[in-house]
Structure formats: structure tokens, C-alpha cells
Design a protein around this motif. Structure first.
Motif, PDB file in Angstrom:
ATOM      1  N   ALA A  73      80.951  39.795  72.002  1.00 62.79           N
ATOM      2  CA  ALA A  73      82.164  39.582  72.800  1.00 62.79           C
ATOM      3  C   ALA A  73      83.039  40.830  72.799  1.00 62.79           C
ATOM      4  O   ALA A  73      83.621  41.200  73.834  1.00 62.79           O
ATOM      5  N   MET A  74      83.119  41.496  71.652  1.00 63.06           N
ATOM      6  CA  MET A  74      83.894  42.742  71.587  1.00 63.06           C
ATOM      7  C   MET A  74      83.240  43.843  72.415  1.00 63.06           C
ATOM      8  O   MET A  74      83.928  44.634  73.084  1.00 63.06           O
ATOM      9  N   ARG A  75      81.919  43.888  72.424  1.00 59.04           N
ATOM     10  CA  ARG A  75      81.207  44.896  73.217  1.00 59.04           C
ATOM     11  C   ARG A  75      81.456  44.676  74.710  1.00 59.04           C
ATOM     12  O   ARG A  75      81.678  45.637  75.463  1.00 59.04           O
ATOM     13  N   ALA A  76      81.442  43.421  75.143  1.00 57.42           N
ATOM     14  CA  ALA A  76      81.720  43.128  76.555  1.00 57.42           C
ATOM     15  C   ALA A  76      83.169  43.470  76.916  1.00 57.42           C
ATOM     16  O   ALA A  76      83.452  43.977  78.012  1.00 57.42           O
ATOM     17  N   GLU A  77      84.083  43.213  76.002  1.00 57.95           N
ATOM     18  CA  GLU A  77      85.491  43.533  76.262  1.00 57.95           C
ATOM     19  C   GLU A  77      85.700  45.036  76.357  1.00 57.95           C
ATOM     20  O   GLU A  77      86.482  45.521  77.190  1.00 57.95           O
ATOM     21  N   LEU A  78      85.007  45.801  75.534  1.00 61.66           N
ATOM     22  CA  LEU A  78      85.118  47.264  75.605  1.00 61.66           C
ATOM     23  C   LEU A  78      84.637  47.779  76.956  1.00 61.66           C
ATOM     24  O   LEU A  78      85.243  48.691  77.532  1.00 61.66           O
ATOM     25  N   GLN A  79      83.557  47.210  77.482  1.00 61.28           N
ATOM     26  CA  GLN A  79      83.074  47.604  78.805  1.00 61.28           C
ATOM     27  C   GLN A  79      84.131  47.334  79.868  1.00 61.28           C
ATOM     28  O   GLN A  79      84.349  48.155  80.769  1.00 61.28           O
ATOM     29  N   LYS A  80      84.818  46.199  79.765  1.00 61.68           N
ATOM     30  CA  LYS A  80      85.863  45.880  80.744  1.00 61.68           C
ATOM     31  C   LYS A  80      87.037  46.859  80.634  1.00 61.68           C
ATOM     32  O   LYS A  80      87.572  47.318  81.645  1.00 61.68           O
ATOM     33  N   ILE A  81      87.427  47.169  79.410  1.00 67.19           N
ATOM     34  CA  ILE A  81      88.552  48.094  79.214  1.00 67.19           C
ATOM     35  C   ILE A  81      88.226  49.472  79.783  1.00 67.19           C
ATOM     36  O   ILE A  81      89.041  50.093  80.482  1.00 67.19           O
ATOM     37  N   ALA A  82      87.034  49.972  79.485  1.00 68.30           N
ATOM     38  CA  ALA A  82      86.647  51.296  79.970  1.00 68.30           C
ATOM     39  C   ALA A  82      86.527  51.320  81.489  1.00 68.30           C
ATOM     40  O   ALA A  82      86.976  52.266  82.149  1.00 68.30           O
TER      41      ALA A  82
END
Length: 375
Positions: A276-285
Motif C-alpha cells: 500500500a505504501m509502494r502504491a501511494e509513493l507512485q501516486k505522489i511521484a
């Protein structure tokens, strides 16, 4: 009375010839550089936009005036010849040599501008342009120093004194010996000069490079013949000798390219969902214009006693954007954990450990008795 009129007539002719020389030289100068300026404005010849008027205007005017004065001196009246003797000719000769040296130094700047037109230092990928700019800066100072020596020798050659003429002739010949003497007397100055030549040829640093020197992060703002000025991020200036960059190690963030990888570390509980954190990082970037779309990775890089270390790795076009993007990743990832997984913060594990210790104390009566006796 006739004698007085003849003297006044002679001075009037001399004044007229001087004014004519002045007007002619300035007129030619004005017409020439007015044409160049108009071509620059109209864009007819962009190749002439090399700083001709800025660097060659004044020395050219001086050369025109001195040349015209030399031309009109033989035409002066006979009555004025005693006043226009060797002293005036010597003064004009010295002024001409100085003007020619001034003009030669201006030509160095013009040639530098003409050469630098091929390299745009304002471009996003300007590593090569900054390298050429640094080399031209150092070579320009070396050439101008040589021009000053030649000009000084030329001034001595204009005098009809044999000793001064020999001094002017030996000025250049003694430059090598003088260099050895100066190198022995001032080792640091000589080492900085040689370091400057090495920097120009090998380019370990360039103008506007991002470096870390003595623990300070900054940009190369100026490279002189003796030291380098590093503009630190908080607007301080770090003055470093040139030889430091040859004799010591330092970090150059823009040696090959301005692109960088930035990291943001998070320390969370073992229960946090990494995917979930990895997916959120993709959204932020993806939502940030600071990300250059090269690298966006989240990995568990270490396990500690109470926390798990997570590294967010993102790429940017330059160091400034990398710093801002790292701050954005930290802020938004923490906000994501706070809003969705508040139990993932390390303080939750510390609290549960304390509760587990109290339950163990209640389950062992002997421990309770020991505790009451201690009290």
C-alpha cells in the motif's frame, strides 16, 4: 601686429586640425558602431552580436583619435613645430601602445562571447556548456595576463633610452626566470595557478556545479586565479583555494549530469502494509512535476529492534528539485500513514510492549510479592 596675427593664425590652424581629427575619428567610430548596433537590433546579422560595441568601442575610439593626431601632426604650421617635439610624439606612442593592449584585451572577450554562443548555459542539460565556460574563464585570464606583459614591454620599447629598450626586450625573456623565483617565494600562489590550469583542462569542477565541500552543500559561483567561491544554500560564501580541489576529495553532484536520485527514509512498525505504501509513493511521484519519471522505488532496507526502515527512492532533474521532491514524499507519506494506518507508527509498539509487561506481572504472584517488598 603682423607677427601676432601670424602666431594666432598658427594656433588657429593647430586647433582646427585637432578638432578635425577629433570629429573625424569620433564620426567614423559612431557610424561604424551605429551600423553594428542597428544590425543587432534588427536581427540582420546575429553573428555580429559578440559584444563588439561593449568591449571594442572605447579602445577603438582611442586608436582612431591617436591615429588621426599622428596623421595631422606633420601638417602643423612651422611656428608650432618647436612645441610639437619628441615629448608629444612619445606621449602619443605610449597612448597608442596602451590603446592597442586595451583593444587586444577586448578582442579576447569578443572571441570568448563568439565561442560561447554555441553553448547555452541556461539549458536544462548544460554540463558541457558549463565546462566550456569554466575553461574559457581561466584561459581568458591567462591570455589577458600575457597581453599586460606584452603591453608593458611595448611601452618600454617606445622610449629611445637604450636601457629601457633592453628592459622591454628582456621583460618577456625573463618571465620564465621570474616564474621560478615567484614559485619558490610563493609556493601557494604558484600551486593555485597550476591548479587553475589543471581545473581548466580536466574540469573536476565547473561554474554552477553542485558540490559538497567540507560538509557544506553549495554551487560553484566563481573561479578566480587563486580561489573558488562556493555559494552555500543559506546564502553564505565558502572561499576555497584552487589547490584544494586538486589535492582533496569532494563531492560533485553534477559531474556528468544534473539528474539525481533522492531518498526519503521512513521508520514504521512491522505491521505496516508495504504494498500500500509502494502504491501511494507512485501516486505522489506521478502527481508532482518535480519527478522526471525515471525512478520511483520503495524498499525495506533495514530491520531494527522496534521499527522497520523503508527507503523511498525518487529521481529528479537537478539537486534543487530533488530536495523539494524528497520533502514532499516525506510529508505526504506520513500523512498517508496517519490517515490510513495510525497503528503503524513506532509509538504503537512501545505502548503494546508496556501493556505486555503489566500482564506478565499480574500472571506471576511471586513477581507481585517481590515488587511489594521493594516498595
Amino acid at each position: 601686429m603682423d607677427r601676432l596675427l601670424n602666431i594666432w593664425h598658427g594656433w588657429f590652424i593647430a586647433l582646427f586640425l585637432f578638432c578635425a581629427a577629433l570629429v573625424f575619428s569620433n564620426g567614423v567610430h559612431w557610424i561604424l558602431f551605429r551600423i553594428l548596433h542597428r544590425k543587432k537590433i534588427e536581427g540582420v546579422s546575429r553573428s555580429l552580436n559578440w559584444g563588439l560595441h561593449q568591449y571594442l568601442g572605447k579602445p577603438a575610439r582611442a586608436i582612431f583619435i591617436i591615429t588621426c593626431l599622428w596623421i595631422v601632426l606633420p601638417l602643423a604650421p612651422t611656428q608650432l613645430k618647436p612645441y610639437l617635439g619628441p615629448n608629444l610624439h612619445q606621449l602619443l606612442a605610449v597612448a597608442m601602445v596602451l590603446s592597442l593592449g586595451w583593444f587586444a584585451a577586448g578582442m579576447v572577450y569578443v572571441l570568448e562571447n563568439a565561442f560561447m554562443r554555441r553553448y547555452d548555459t541556461t539549458a536544462e542539460d548544460n554540463v558541457r556548456a558549463r565546462q566550456i565556460r569554466t575553461q574559457m574563464l581561466i584561459f581568458r585570464r591567462v591570455v589577458i595576463s600575457f597581453i599586460l606583459i606584452v603591453t608593458a614591454g611595448g611601452i618600454l620599447w617606445t622610449f629611445h633610452d637604450e636601457r629601457l629598450w633592453k628592459a622591454g626586450t628582456g621583460l618577456l625573456a625573463s618571465a620564465g626566470v621570474a616564474s621560478l623565483i615567484l614559485a619558490t617565494a610563493a609556493k601557494s600562489t604558484a600551486s593555485n595557478f597550476l591548479a587553475g590550469l589543471q581545473i581548466a583542462l580536466t574540469s573536476p569542477i565547473r561554474i554552477d556545479d553542485v558540490v559538497v565541500v567540507q560538509g557544506e552543500w553549495g554551487r560553484i559561483e566563481e573561479i578566480t586565479s587563486a580561489y573558488v567561491v562556493v555559494k552555500i544554500w543559506d546564502q553564505r560564501r565558502l572561499i576555497v583555494p584552487l589547490s584544494y580541489f586538486i589535492e582533496n576529495s569532494f563531492t560533485n553532484w553534477t559531474r556528468q549530469s544534473a539528474e539525481l536520485l533522492g531518498t526519503a527514509f521512513l521508520y514504521v512498525d512491522y505491521t505496516v502494509p508495504v504494498e500500500a505504501m509502494r502504491a501511494e509513493l507512485q501516486k505522489i511521484a506521478a502527481s508532482s512535476p518535480l519527478w522526471d519519471k525515471r525512478v520511483c522505488v520503495l524498499q525495506v532496507t533495514d530491520l531494527k529492534e522496534h521499527t522497520m526502515e523503508i527507503r523511498c527512492l525518487v529521481s529528479s532533474r537537478n539537486s534543487s528539485e530533488s530536495f523539494d521532491l524528497r520533502c514532499i514524499v516525506r510529508e505526504q507519506m506520513i500523512a498517508f500513514l496517519r490517515d490510513n494506518y495510525p497503528e503503524a507508527f513506532p509509538r504503537v509498539r512501545f505502548s503494546s510492549t508496556s501493556q505486555q509487561g503489566e500482564s506478565n506481572l499480574r500472571q506471576h504472584p511471586a513477581a507481585q510479592l517481590s515488587s511489594s517488598l521493594e516498595m
